[in-house]
Design a protein around this motif. Structure first.
Motif, PDB file in Angstrom:
ATOM      1  N   VAL A  27     -65.614 -61.465 -66.271  1.00  0.00           N
ATOM      2  CA  VAL A  27     -64.290 -60.986 -66.676  1.00  0.00           C
ATOM      3  C   VAL A  27     -63.973 -61.508 -68.071  1.00  0.00           C
ATOM      4  CG1 VAL A  27     -61.831 -60.966 -66.101  1.00  0.00           C
ATOM      5  CG2 VAL A  27     -63.546 -60.982 -64.266  1.00  0.00           C
ATOM      6  N   SER A  28     -63.501 -60.637 -68.924  1.00  0.00           N
ATOM      7  CA  SER A  28     -63.111 -61.038 -70.274  1.00  0.00           C
ATOM      8  C   SER A  28     -61.761 -61.747 -70.229  1.00  0.00           C
ATOM      9  CB  SER A  28     -63.026 -59.814 -71.188  1.00  0.00           C
ATOM     10  OG  SER A  28     -62.757 -60.200 -72.511  1.00  0.00           O
ATOM     11  N   MET A  29     -61.752 -63.003 -70.739  1.00  0.00           N
ATOM     12  CA  MET A  29     -60.527 -63.813 -70.741  1.00  0.00           C
ATOM     13  C   MET A  29     -60.518 -64.676 -71.999  1.00  0.00           C
ATOM     14  SD  MET A  29     -60.203 -65.157 -66.783  1.00  0.00           S
ATOM     15  CE  MET A  29     -61.467 -66.401 -67.024  1.00  0.00           C
ATOM     16  N   PRO A  30     -59.343 -65.208 -72.370  1.00  0.00           N
ATOM     17  CA  PRO A  30     -59.299 -66.127 -73.508  1.00  0.00           C
ATOM     18  C   PRO A  30     -60.074 -67.409 -73.207  1.00  0.00           C
ATOM     19  CG  PRO A  30     -57.100 -65.280 -72.980  1.00  0.00           C
ATOM     20  CD  PRO A  30     -57.994 -64.902 -71.847  1.00  0.00           C
ATOM     21  N   ASP A  31     -60.900 -67.819 -74.152  1.00  0.00           N
ATOM     22  CA  ASP A  31     -61.640 -69.074 -74.038  1.00  0.00           C
ATOM     23  C   ASP A  31     -60.740 -70.198 -74.552  1.00  0.00           C
ATOM     24  OD1 ASP A  31     -63.325 -71.281 -74.327  1.00  0.00           O
ATOM     25  OD2 ASP A  31     -65.056 -70.047 -74.847  1.00  0.00           O
ATOM     26  N   THR A  32     -60.351 -71.114 -73.689  1.00  0.00           N
ATOM     27  CA  THR A  32     -59.417 -72.171 -74.082  1.00  0.00           C
ATOM     28  C   THR A  32     -60.015 -73.128 -75.111  1.00  0.00           C
ATOM     29  OG1 THR A  32     -60.145 -73.499 -72.191  1.00  0.00           O
ATOM     30  CG2 THR A  32     -58.205 -72.091 -71.875  1.00  0.00           C
ATOM     31  N   GLN A  33     -61.345 -73.155 -75.213  1.00  0.00           N
ATOM     32  CA  GLN A  33     -61.986 -74.052 -76.168  1.00  0.00           C
ATOM     33  C   GLN A  33     -62.041 -73.460 -77.566  1.00  0.00           C
ATOM     34  OE1 GLN A  33     -65.806 -75.070 -74.480  1.00  0.00           O
ATOM     35  NE2 GLN A  33     -64.923 -76.688 -73.203  1.00  0.00           N
ATOM     36  N   THR A  34     -62.240 -72.138 -77.650  1.00  0.00           N
ATOM     37  CA  THR A  34     -62.400 -71.501 -78.958  1.00  0.00           C
ATOM     38  C   THR A  34     -61.200 -70.667 -79.370  1.00  0.00           C
ATOM     39  OG1 THR A  34     -63.427 -69.492 -78.068  1.00  0.00           O
ATOM     40  CG2 THR A  34     -64.882 -71.372 -78.532  1.00  0.00           C
ATOM     41  N   GLY A  35     -60.372 -70.296 -78.402  1.00  0.00           N
ATOM     42  CA  GLY A  35     -59.254 -69.410 -78.701  1.00  0.00           C
ATOM     43  C   GLY A  35     -59.649 -67.951 -78.808  1.00  0.00           C
ATOM     44  N   GLN A  36     -60.937 -67.656 -78.607  1.00  0.00           N
ATOM     45  CA  GLN A  36     -61.434 -66.287 -78.687  1.00  0.00           C
ATOM     46  C   GLN A  36     -61.631 -65.712 -77.288  1.00  0.00           C
ATOM     47  OE1 GLN A  36     -61.855 -64.846 -81.800  1.00  0.00           O
ATOM     48  NE2 GLN A  36     -60.996 -66.780 -82.555  1.00  0.00           N
ATOM     49  N   MET A  37     -61.725 -64.400 -77.208  1.00  0.00           N
ATOM     50  CA  MET A  37     -62.030 -63.757 -75.935  1.00  0.00           C
ATOM     51  C   MET A  37     -63.514 -63.943 -75.616  1.00  0.00           C
ATOM     52  SD  MET A  37     -59.160 -62.578 -74.846  1.00  0.00           S
ATOM     53  CE  MET A  37     -59.629 -61.455 -73.526  1.00  0.00           C
ATOM     54  N   ALA A  38     -63.817 -64.155 -74.348  1.00  0.00           N
ATOM     55  CA  ALA A  38     -65.199 -64.316 -73.919  1.00  0.00           C
ATOM     56  C   ALA A  38     -65.333 -63.810 -72.489  1.00  0.00           C
ATOM     57  CB  ALA A  38     -65.636 -65.780 -74.015  1.00  0.00           C
ATOM     58  N   LEU A  39     -66.553 -63.498 -72.106  1.00  0.00           N
ATOM     59  CA  LEU A  39     -66.824 -63.058 -70.744  1.00  0.00           C
ATOM     60  C   LEU A  39     -67.154 -64.266 -69.870  1.00  0.00           C
ATOM     61  CD1 LEU A  39     -68.939 -59.860 -71.444  1.00  0.00           C
ATOM     62  CD2 LEU A  39     -66.854 -59.920 -70.046  1.00  0.00           C
ATOM     63  N   PHE A  40     -66.445 -64.380 -68.752  1.00  0.00           N
ATOM     64  CA  PHE A  40     -66.645 -65.500 -67.829  1.00  0.00           C
ATOM     65  C   PHE A  40     -67.067 -64.965 -66.460  1.00  0.00           C
ATOM     66  CE2 PHE A  40     -63.807 -67.234 -71.021  1.00  0.00           C
ATOM     67  CZ  PHE A  40     -64.317 -68.518 -71.229  1.00  0.00           C
ATOM     68  N   THR A  41     -68.028 -65.638 -65.858  1.00  0.00           N
ATOM     69  CA  THR A  41     -68.473 -65.285 -64.516  1.00  0.00           C
ATOM     70  C   THR A  41     -68.168 -66.450 -63.577  1.00  0.00           C
ATOM     71  OG1 THR A  41     -70.342 -64.404 -63.231  1.00  0.00           O
ATOM     72  CG2 THR A  41     -70.841 -66.178 -64.789  1.00  0.00           C
TER      73      THR A  41
END
Length: 223
Positions: free
Chosen positions: A162-176
């Motif tokens: 699922v594409s969500m905001p990455d709290t470490q980078t502030g960018q959108m990323a895909l998380f499983t």
């Protein structure tokens, strides 16, 4: 209660003319791990992996491909019976359809079963979830399962990211979701993790609903 030993351990992958059998070694490793886990649960010897060796499996697949048009793409199914008999099925890969419709299940699923951790032909957990898909959805719709803690796990035939905001980078990323949520550790999922194309994180039902509301991408991966 464990089912009788009429089921088989299952691995499914694809053969393409340019790349051969995709992630074959990873599928063999997972089949052997499934055999180890299942053999520990039953009180009789079962799921011997004597035939589950890379060279032997490749020979079985190649023998079937040689009788087909090797310029085409094929689906490859490997089945290990409880007696240790390994069989391979090679069939033409069906045409690619439209993007799958993914509907959230209407109730949680217990995910502590070995038949979630291991891919087999005993698919009662997933069949029950599919039966809960509302009738108005098109044939081929997939159902997204979640566990009793309200955390997303997997689809009935696919891992998800699922594409969500990455709290470490502030960018959108895909998380499983992590394997600890209760899901089949798919070979494609692991490949994408290893190559840095997706990341791992717990995903709640509410987070998934937010992603859908915002039209953030959701990826389905063959498990």
């Amino acid at each position: 209660m464990l089912p009788d030993l009429s089921f088989s351990i299952l691995e499914t992958t694809v053969y393409t003319p340019n790349k051969g059998v995709f992630l074959l070694d990873q599928h063999i490793m997972r089949m052997r791990e499934s055999a180890r886990q299942l053999s520990e649960l039953y009180t009789v010897p079962c799921f011997s992996c004597t035939d589950v060796e890379s060279d032997h499996v490749r020979d079985l697949i190649t023998a079937q491909i040689d009788h087909c048009d090797s310029h085409h793409t094929y689906r490859v199914r490997m089945l290990l019976s409880h007696t240790g008999q390994l069989s391979v099925q090679v069939t033409p890969e069906p045409p690619t359809s439209n993007e799958p419709v993914l509907v959230l299940d209407c109730q949680p699923t217990r995910t502590d079963s070995v038949f979630v951790r291991c891919k087999t032909t005993h698919r009662l957990v997933y069949a029950d979830a599919v039966h809960r898909i509302p009738e108005h959805y098109a044939q081929g719709t997939q159902v997204l399962l979640y566990n009793e803690q309200g955390m997303i796990t997997e689809g009935n035939i696919a891992n998800v990211a699922v594409s969500m905001p990455d709290t470490q980078t502030g960018q959108m990323a895909l998380f499983t979701p992590p394997v600890s949520a209760g899901l089949l550790p798919g070979t494609m999922r692991q490949h994408l993790l290893d190559t840095g194309q997706i990341k791992e994180a717990s995903i709640s039902v509410d987070q998934f609903k937010l992603a859908v509301h915002n039209r953030w991408p959701v990826m389905c991966m063959n498990s």
